[in-house]
Design an enzyme around this catalytic site. Structure first.
Site, PDB file in Angstrom:
ATOM      1  N   CYS A  13      39.917  62.850  24.824  1.00 20.99           N
ATOM      2  CA  CYS A  13      39.105  61.777  24.236  1.00 20.99           C
ATOM      3  C   CYS A  13      38.686  60.745  25.262  1.00 20.99           C
ATOM      4  O   CYS A  13      38.063  59.746  24.908  1.00 20.99           O
ATOM      5  CB  CYS A  13      39.870  61.089  23.112  1.00 20.99           C
ATOM      6  SG  CYS A  13      41.405  60.296  23.666  1.00 20.99           S
ATOM      7  N   CYS A  83      42.239  40.500  40.299  1.00 17.86           N
ATOM      8  CA  CYS A  83      41.809  39.143  40.641  1.00 17.86           C
ATOM      9  C   CYS A  83      40.286  39.037  40.668  1.00 17.86           C
ATOM     10  O   CYS A  83      39.722  37.974  40.384  1.00 17.86           O
ATOM     11  CB  CYS A  83      42.406  38.708  41.980  1.00 17.86           C
ATOM     12  SG  CYS A  83      42.051  39.829  43.355  1.00 17.86           S
ATOM     13  N   HIS A 386      41.825  39.048  48.365  1.00 22.26           N
ATOM     14  CA  HIS A 386      42.145  38.390  47.101  1.00 22.26           C
ATOM     15  C   HIS A 386      40.992  37.482  46.689  1.00 22.26           C
ATOM     16  O   HIS A 386      40.348  36.866  47.537  1.00 22.26           O
ATOM     17  CB  HIS A 386      43.435  37.572  47.272  1.00 22.26           C
ATOM     18  CG  HIS A 386      43.911  36.911  46.024  1.00 22.26           C
ATOM     19  ND1 HIS A 386      44.211  37.618  44.883  1.00 22.26           N
ATOM     20  CD2 HIS A 386      44.143  35.598  45.736  1.00 22.26           C
ATOM     21  CE1 HIS A 386      44.615  36.758  43.944  1.00 22.26           C
ATOM     22  NE2 HIS A 386      44.569  35.541  44.439  1.00 22.26           N
TER      23      HIS A 386
END
EC number: 3.4.19.12
Length: 435
Positions: A13, A83, A386
């Site tokens: 699925c 992030c 980051h």
């Protein structure tokens, strides 16, 4: 079934289910691994968390006119290198008109029978009636400024992102700008599909603050996405052989700006070798007349062959929210490198009048923009590092670093090496500062 770190993929699925312990141990492992991958930022994160724990008055309370006010901002938990998503969500949550539209939408009704408790909504973007990007986006925005928790986990939204945006499946680092474009495009498509039998475009038309003159249609009918972020560019191409001019109008949700090559070796604001690159330099580079090279020859209909030509962009219509993406990542022969140049940008009074096709038709305040949010990439490459965000809310600047939210000041914001800038059109009767 394919097992992954905290999830299972069901091939039959094409679904994903969370596979964690009751105590959330897999989530804790994910967070620990991310800290190891981003070791350059680990010490700073621990220092900020410690300050938050040991100084509640400084982090969660603020003295305003002699009275103590709670900081209602809520962080977003990192679900494993998410992030990039958190920084974009926090930025969009602080664009008031955009955020308020979604928060005021009615919640999707619950289904009956075997699927009771699951949200239902038809999504044109996926064709799956069991997920709704608009609904999960709405719920996330509602959670961010309630002040009832220090951090919110956007698991349901991330699940929908995996379902309808295959590029973002998994837990590797992604490009925040690419995610923002996918998010806005899919929100736009889903909003066009209607809501509980009522067209979202109809809801949009009822909102008097978003008049028809402010709409920009991209891929069909206008929605709140195009009404707020939508602008129009005029692309003007001139054949250098016969002088034939070709004009084309292109809608946009954001502008991607090159950092001029002469500034690319300058990394910090205080570096002495030459002038500092400014946002105006990047905008000028985008709109200046450019001669196309041999690989971009223009097919001239008068000459009936490809010819050398010049190209120039004009802004035919400015959006309510001007999103500017600084192109910090570029491909070399084998690698995608980062341009770490500091770009100076204004907090208030960004004047866009000189880039307009017909500046004489614009009002005195309609071309001025004030900064609402900034997304910053820390690190050396698009697949690592980051993302954090700065945003202003009710006159105060906040720094959003995943689950950690701290008050900051304008001096800190202007020193950031911006990746994406969100400018909001200034309302009448504001100040007169200009870039």
């Amino acid at each position: 079934i394919e097992n992954g770190p905290g999830y299972k993929r069901l091939y039959r699925c094409d679904d994903f289910v969370v596979n964690d312990t009751k105590l959330g141990l897999v989530q804790k492992v994910r967070e620990h691994l991310q800290n190891l991958e981003n070791s350059a930022f680990t010490a700073d994160r621990h220092r900020k968390r410690k300050l938050l724990e040991n100084s509640t008055l400084n982090s969660k309370l603020l003295k305003v006119n002699g009275s103590t006010t709670a900081i209602c901002a809520t962080g977003l938990r990192n679900l494993g290198n998410t992030c990039f998503m958190n920084a974009i969500l926090q930025s969009l949550s602080n664009i008031e008109q955009f955020c308020c539209y979604f928060k005021e939408l009615p919640a999707v009704e619950l289904r009956n029978g075997k699927t009771a408790g699951r949200r239902t909504y038809h999504t044109r973007s996926q064709g799956d009636n069991n997920v709704s990007l608009v609904e999960e986006f709405r719920k996330t925005l509602c959670a961010l400024w309630q002040g009832s928790q220090t951090a919110f986990s956007p698991e349901s939204l991330f699940y929908v992102v995996w379902k309808i945006m295959p590029n973002f499946r998994g837990y590797q680092q992604q490009d925040a700008h690419e995610f923002m474009r996918y998010l806005l495009d899919h929100l736009h498509l889903e909003l066009q599909g209607g809501f509980n039998g009522v067209s979202r475009s109809a809801i949009l038309q009822e909102n008097s603050t978003l008049s028809a003159s402010n709409k920009c249609c991209i891929n069909g009918a206008s929605t709140v996405v195009t009404a707020i972020f939508g602008g129009i560019l005029q692309n003007e191409v001139n054949c250098l052989i016969c002088g034939t001019e070709s004009r084309k109008f292109d809608p946009f949700l954001d502008l991607s700006l090159d950092i001029p090559s002469q500034f690319r070796s300058k990394r910090s604001k205080n570096q002495e070798n030459g002038p500092v690159c400014s946002l105006r330099d990047c905008l000028r580079s985008f709109t200046d007349l450019e001669e196309l090279d041999e690989t971009e020859l223009y097919m001239c209909h008068k000459c009936k062959k490809k010819q050398k030509s010049t190209k120039k962009f004009w802004i035919q219509k400015l959006p309510k929210v001007l999103c500017l993406h600084l192109k910090r990542f570029h491909w070399t022969a084998y690698l995608r490198n980062k341009v770490d140049t500091y770009v100076e940008f204004p907090l208030r009074g960004l004047d866009m009048k000189c880039y307009l096709l017909e500046p004489e038709n614009s009002g005195p305040e309609s071309c001025l923009y004030d900064l609402a949010a900034v997304v910053v990439h820390h690190g050396s490459g698009v697949g690592s590092g980051h993302y954090t965000a700065y945003a202003t809310h009710e006159g105060r600047w906040f720094h959003f670093n995943d689950s950690t939210v701290t008050l900051t000041d304008e001096e800190t914001v202007v020193k950031a090496k911006a990746y994406i800038l969100f400018y909001v059109e200034r309302q009448a009767k504001a100040g007169s500062d200009k870039l």
